[in-house]
Design an enzyme around this catalytic site. Structure first.
Site, PDB file in Angstrom:
ATOM      1  N   LYS A   1       0.870  -1.176   0.000  1.00  0.00           N
ATOM      2  CA  LYS A   1       0.000   0.000   0.000  1.00  0.00           C
ATOM      3  C   LYS A   1       0.911   1.231   0.000  1.00  0.00           C
ATOM      4  O   LYS A   1       1.360   1.680   1.054  1.00  0.00           O
ATOM      5  CB  LYS A   1      -0.879  -0.002   1.248  1.00  0.00           C
ATOM      6  CG  LYS A   1      -2.243   0.694   1.091  1.00  0.00           C
ATOM      7  CD  LYS A   1      -2.183   2.157   0.758  1.00  0.00           C
ATOM      8  CE  LYS A   1      -1.726   2.994   1.936  1.00  0.00           C
ATOM      9  NZ  LYS A   1      -1.579   4.432   1.527  1.00  0.00           N
TER      10      LYS A   1
ATOM     11  N   GLU B   1       9.791   1.799  10.790  1.00  0.00           N
ATOM     12  CA  GLU B   1      10.828   2.823  10.598  1.00  0.00           C
ATOM     13  C   GLU B   1      10.091   4.153  10.578  1.00  0.00           C
ATOM     14  O   GLU B   1       9.360   4.440   9.627  1.00  0.00           O
ATOM     15  CB  GLU B   1      11.592   2.579   9.299  1.00  0.00           C
ATOM     16  CG  GLU B   1      12.405   1.303   9.370  1.00  0.00           C
ATOM     17  CD  GLU B   1      13.044   0.939   8.051  1.00  0.00           C
ATOM     18  OE1 GLU B   1      13.650  -0.131   7.964  1.00  0.00           O
ATOM     19  OE2 GLU B   1      12.935   1.747   7.104  1.00  0.00           O
TER      20      GLU B   1
ATOM     21  N   CYS C   1      13.861  11.197   6.335  1.00  0.00           N
ATOM     22  CA  CYS C   1      13.734  10.832   7.763  1.00  0.00           C
ATOM     23  C   CYS C   1      15.076  10.918   8.463  1.00  0.00           C
ATOM     24  O   CYS C   1      15.153  11.189   9.644  1.00  0.00           O
ATOM     25  CB  CYS C   1      13.199   9.421   7.875  1.00  0.00           C
ATOM     26  SG  CYS C   1      14.288   8.263   7.051  1.00  0.00           S
TER      27      CYS C   1
HETATM   28  N1  LIG Z   1      12.577   5.806   9.551  1.00  0.00           N
HETATM   29  C1  LIG Z   1      12.574   5.771   8.220  1.00  0.00           C
HETATM   30  O1  LIG Z   1      13.294   4.991   7.569  1.00  0.00           O
HETATM   31  C2  LIG Z   1      11.666   6.693   7.463  1.00  0.00           C
HETATM   32  C3  LIG Z   1      11.856   6.803   6.088  1.00  0.00           C
HETATM   33  C4  LIG Z   1      11.019   7.686   5.372  1.00  0.00           C
HETATM   34  C5  LIG Z   1      10.039   8.438   6.022  1.00  0.00           C
HETATM   35  N2  LIG Z   1       9.882   8.299   7.351  1.00  0.00           N
HETATM   36  C6  LIG Z   1       8.882   9.110   8.038  1.00  0.00           C
HETATM   37  O2  LIG Z   1       7.664   9.145   7.264  1.00  0.00           O
HETATM   38  C7  LIG Z   1       7.013  10.402   7.457  1.00  0.00           C
HETATM   39  C8  LIG Z   1       6.678  11.015   6.111  1.00  0.00           C
HETATM   40  O3  LIG Z   1       5.960  10.080   5.313  1.00  0.00           O
HETATM   41  P1  LIG Z   1       4.362  10.112   5.266  1.00  0.00           P
HETATM   42  O4  LIG Z   1       3.853  11.499   5.466  1.00  0.00           O
HETATM   43  O5  LIG Z   1       3.907   9.339   4.069  1.00  0.00           O
HETATM   44  O6  LIG Z   1       3.977   9.261   6.564  1.00  0.00           O
HETATM   45  P2  LIG Z   1       2.509   8.851   6.981  1.00  0.00           P
HETATM   46  O7  LIG Z   1       2.676   8.192   8.275  1.00  0.00           O
HETATM   47  O8  LIG Z   1       1.552   9.975   6.870  1.00  0.00           O
HETATM   48  O9  LIG Z   1       2.033   7.770   5.861  1.00  0.00           O
HETATM   49  C9  LIG Z   1       2.848   6.687   5.550  1.00  0.00           C
HETATM   50  C10 LIG Z   1       1.971   5.607   4.936  1.00  0.00           C
HETATM   51  O10 LIG Z   1       1.075   5.130   5.936  1.00  0.00           O
HETATM   52  C11 LIG Z   1      -0.256   5.124   5.437  1.00  0.00           C
HETATM   53  N3  LIG Z   1      -1.134   5.304   6.593  1.00  0.00           N
HETATM   54  C12 LIG Z   1      -1.449   6.446   7.220  1.00  0.00           C
HETATM   55  N4  LIG Z   1      -2.269   6.192   8.279  1.00  0.00           N
HETATM   56  C13 LIG Z   1      -2.465   4.841   8.307  1.00  0.00           C
HETATM   57  C14 LIG Z   1      -3.223   3.945   9.137  1.00  0.00           C
HETATM   58  N5  LIG Z   1      -3.936   4.382  10.190  1.00  0.00           N
HETATM   59  N6  LIG Z   1      -3.210   2.618   8.854  1.00  0.00           N
HETATM   60  C15 LIG Z   1      -2.492   2.148   7.803  1.00  0.00           C
HETATM   61  N7  LIG Z   1      -1.765   2.940   6.974  1.00  0.00           N
HETATM   62  C16 LIG Z   1      -1.750   4.268   7.234  1.00  0.00           C
HETATM   63  C17 LIG Z   1      -0.260   6.245   4.429  1.00  0.00           C
HETATM   64  O11 LIG Z   1      -1.331   6.104   3.528  1.00  0.00           O
HETATM   65  C18 LIG Z   1       1.092   6.059   3.770  1.00  0.00           C
HETATM   66  O12 LIG Z   1       1.036   5.025   2.818  1.00  0.00           O
HETATM   67  C19 LIG Z   1       7.988  11.258   8.242  1.00  0.00           C
HETATM   68  O13 LIG Z   1       7.632  11.265   9.612  1.00  0.00           O
HETATM   69  C20 LIG Z   1       9.334  10.546   8.081  1.00  0.00           C
HETATM   70  O14 LIG Z   1      10.199  10.775   9.179  1.00  0.00           O
HETATM   71  C21 LIG Z   1      10.690   7.458   8.105  1.00  0.00           C
HETATM   72  O1  LIG Z   2      13.713   9.351   4.327  1.00  0.00           O
HETATM   73  C1  LIG Z   2      14.255   8.353   4.786  1.00  0.00           C
HETATM   74  C2  LIG Z   2      15.176   7.546   4.062  1.00  0.00           C
HETATM   75  C3  LIG Z   2      15.390   6.272   4.447  1.00  0.00           C
HETATM   76  C4  LIG Z   2      16.375   5.518   3.777  1.00  0.00           C
HETATM   77  C5  LIG Z   2      16.406   4.163   3.893  1.00  0.00           C
HETATM   78  O2  LIG Z   2      15.420   3.482   4.465  1.00  0.00           O
HETATM   79  C6  LIG Z   2      17.545   3.403   3.360  1.00  0.00           C
HETATM   80  O3  LIG Z   2      18.543   4.041   2.937  1.00  0.00           O
HETATM   81  O4  LIG Z   2      17.465   2.166   3.378  1.00  0.00           O
END
Ligand SMILES: NC(=O)c1ccc[n+]([C@@H]2O[C@H](COP(=O)([O-])OP(=O)(O)OC[C@H]3O[C@@H](n4cnc5c(N)ncnc54)[C@H](O)[C@@H]3O)[C@@H](O)[C@H]2O)c1
Ligand SMILES: O=C/C=C/C=C(\O)C(=O)O
Length: 486
Positions: free
Chosen positions: A178, A254, A288
């Site tokens: 998804k 993550e 992130c």
């Molecule tokens: N730690 C990491 O590796 C990493 C990497 C990339 C992004 N991020 C984090 O992601 C965030 C940005 O991405 P975003 O705005 O898409 O995140 P988000 O949490 O808004 O959404 C991520 C995904 O989750 C889905 N989603 C949202 N609510 C849900 C629920 N209740 N049940 C199931 N699915 C649900 C969304 O549709 C989307 O596909 C930032 O906080 C960033 O730090 C973390």
């Molecule tokens: O925005 C976050 C980026 C994450 C990167 C990875 O998960 C990776 O390099 O495997």
């Protein structure tokens, strides 16, 4: 107008829900695609197809053959790099350079690394003594976990989705993906390549939609889904954990971060500026692992702030069609409003706005895009929201420090624990300080160097579990200990 359908059991089809939603270009604000929204019947079709594939050709395929097929998949992704670049750039307005040099190659690498690893890695074996002295042997066996729900974000859509699908398939699972509602294209396109290389139908399925009350939530609650691997916001992780609790579904998270960069007076300042210009402003701060807090040893504080300001003000706004653009738009108007809300809050809290703090004006198609100013603040207390909360935009707050103990305490004074970067030319200091930072990844004199064999993930509010290398086996397989009396 592009249409993104669901990809279920090896076939593209409209959602039975009859519902669709629009995809808007971050670069221009114009509608560029219609996306089919999966609801309960569609989600069930996808999960049941994945479950059937586990029991069919895929589930019966020898590991070596499975890994060889995934290596061919990696090659096929590489061969279609131009198509994946155009798809990723359309959804995210990333530069083609970023997609070509980082995102798409990582998509291929995310399959290759796990196929190679699984093909060549042995397992654990223990011989034990027994009371009758004939002994026994213990074999640690791994079997696939089952159907894995993959829920991925929009900030690096193809990289982050394949970072989960790669190990999931290498370990013999099947997946229902998804992707974010903001980035449907590359996950949908990957279905074509799966069919091209002969990945059996039902192994890889894609459903589109939102989170709560939509495809995302429904996927996390499906009884045939054995685990959820999720990348996204911390609060979303909390919601998914609650949703997945009934049925005791395993989760790998993550999540967000509020990552520090620590710059000591002995650092190579050119390197410190090069590293933090990327860690703060790359992908318009939508990374992130990016830096939103910078701590600079007092003797070099003014020099650092002045040079980072110059770097930020030299960035050129634009989308993939803007020649020479070096900073793109945020992903959506909603996200821009969130970031601008923090820009306003910083001013209300009395921050010194070194540069930025608003949004640029254009007299061309960029005016419809979701651009904001790269922004640098100083002067706020460590307990302010700007220093504590993830903003996820092209901005950072810079604070001076005087001692190692002080900066380690400030760096660790956060609910997150994802990444950090340390700039120093003193090796023993790098070891000493780096070993005390409470984060999953700590870089020294670098940022975003990624060895896919290493553990990846965050502590505290930044995640649950680690993926990467053999660590991925912990989530994507179920272990059995087979103990045989000799
Ligand atoms: N730690 C990491 O590796 C990493 C990497 C990339 C992004 N991020 C984090 O992601 C965030 C940005 O991405 P975003 O705005 O898409 O995140 P988000 O949490 O808004 O959404 C991520 C995904 O989750 C889905 N989603 C949202 N609510 C849900 C629920 N209740 N049940 C199931 N699915 C649900 C969304 O549709 C989307 O596909 C930032 O906080 C960033 O730090 C973390
Ligand atoms: O925005 C976050 C980026 C994450 C990167 C990875 O998960 C990776 O390099 O495997």
């Amino acid at each position: 107008m592009k249409t993104h359908q669901l990809f279920i059991d090896g076939t593209y089809r409209d959602a039975k829900s009859g519902k669709t939603f629009d995809k808007i270009s971050p670069a221009t604000g114009e509608k560029i695609a219609v996306v089919h929204e999966a609801l309960a019947e569609d989600v069930n079709d996808a999960v049941m197809a994945a479950d059937a594939a586990l029991k069919g050709e895929w589930g019966k395929m020898p590991k070596a053959a499975r890994c060889d097929l995934l290596m061919r998949l990696a090659d096929a992704i590489q061969a279609r790099t131009p198509d994946f670049i155009e798809a990723e750039v359309a959804d995210t307005a990333h530069t083609r350079h970023f997609a070509e040099k980082v995102e798409i190659p990582r998509g291929a690498a995310n399959f290759r690394i796990f196929a190679e690893m699984l093909k060549h890695t042995g397992g654990e074996f223990y011989h034990m003594d027994t009371p009758d002295h004939t002994g026994a042997v213990n074999l640690e066996l791994h079997r696939p976990k089952g159907v894995i729900g993959v829920i991925s974000p929009w900030n690096a859509p193809f990289l982050l989705m394949t970072w989960k699908v790669g190990p999931a398939l290498a370990c013999g699972n099947t997946v229902v993906v998804k992707p974010s509602e903001e980035s449907p294209y590359t996950a949908t396109l990957l279905g074509e390549v799966m069919n091209e290389v002969g990945i059996p139908k039902g192994v890889y399925n894609v459903i589109h939609g939102f989170g709560p009350g939509s495809a995302g939530e429904l996927l996390t609650q499906h009884p045939k889904v054995s685990g959820i691997t999720f990348t996204g916001e911390t609060r979303t992780g909390e919601a998914i954990m609650k949703q997945a609790a009934v049925g005791l579904r395993d989760v790998s998270f993550e999540l967000g971060g509020k990552n520090p960069a620590i710059i000591f007076a002995d650092a190579d300042m050119d390197k410190a500026i090069e590293v933090t210009m990327r860690s703060v402003f790359a992908n318009t701060g939508q990374v992130c692992l990016g830096t939103e807090r910078v701590y600079v040893e007092r003797p070099v504080f003014d020099e650092y702030v002045s040079r980072l300001k110059a770097g930020a003000e030299a960035l050129k706004h634009g989308g993939p069609e803007t020649p020479g653009a070096t900073i793109g738009p945020l992903i959506s108007d909603e996200h821009r409003r969130k970031v601008l809300g923090y820009y306003d809050k910083a001013r209300e809290l009395g921050a010194k706005v070194v540069t930025g703090g608003g949004m640029p004006q254009f007299n061309d198609e960029r005016q419809g895009g979701f651009f904001v100013d790269p922004t640098i603040w100083t002067g706020l207390p460590e307990d302010s929201a700007i220093v504590k909360e993830e903003i996820f935009g092209p901005c950072c707050h810079v604070t001076p420090f005087d001692t190692e103990e002080e900066v380690i305490a400030m760096a660790n004074d956060t609910t997150y624990g994802l990444s950090a970067t340390i700039l120093t030319e003193n090796l023993s200091r790098a070891h000493r300080v780096g070993g005390q930072i409470e984060a999953g990844l700590v870089w020294v004199n670098s940022w975003f160097l990624r060895d896919l064999r290493t553990s990846f993930g965050g502590s505290k509010s930044s995640g649950i579990g680690r993926e990467g290398g053999l660590h991925s086996l912990e989530f994507y397989t179920e272990r059995s200990n087979l103990c045989m009396k000799l």
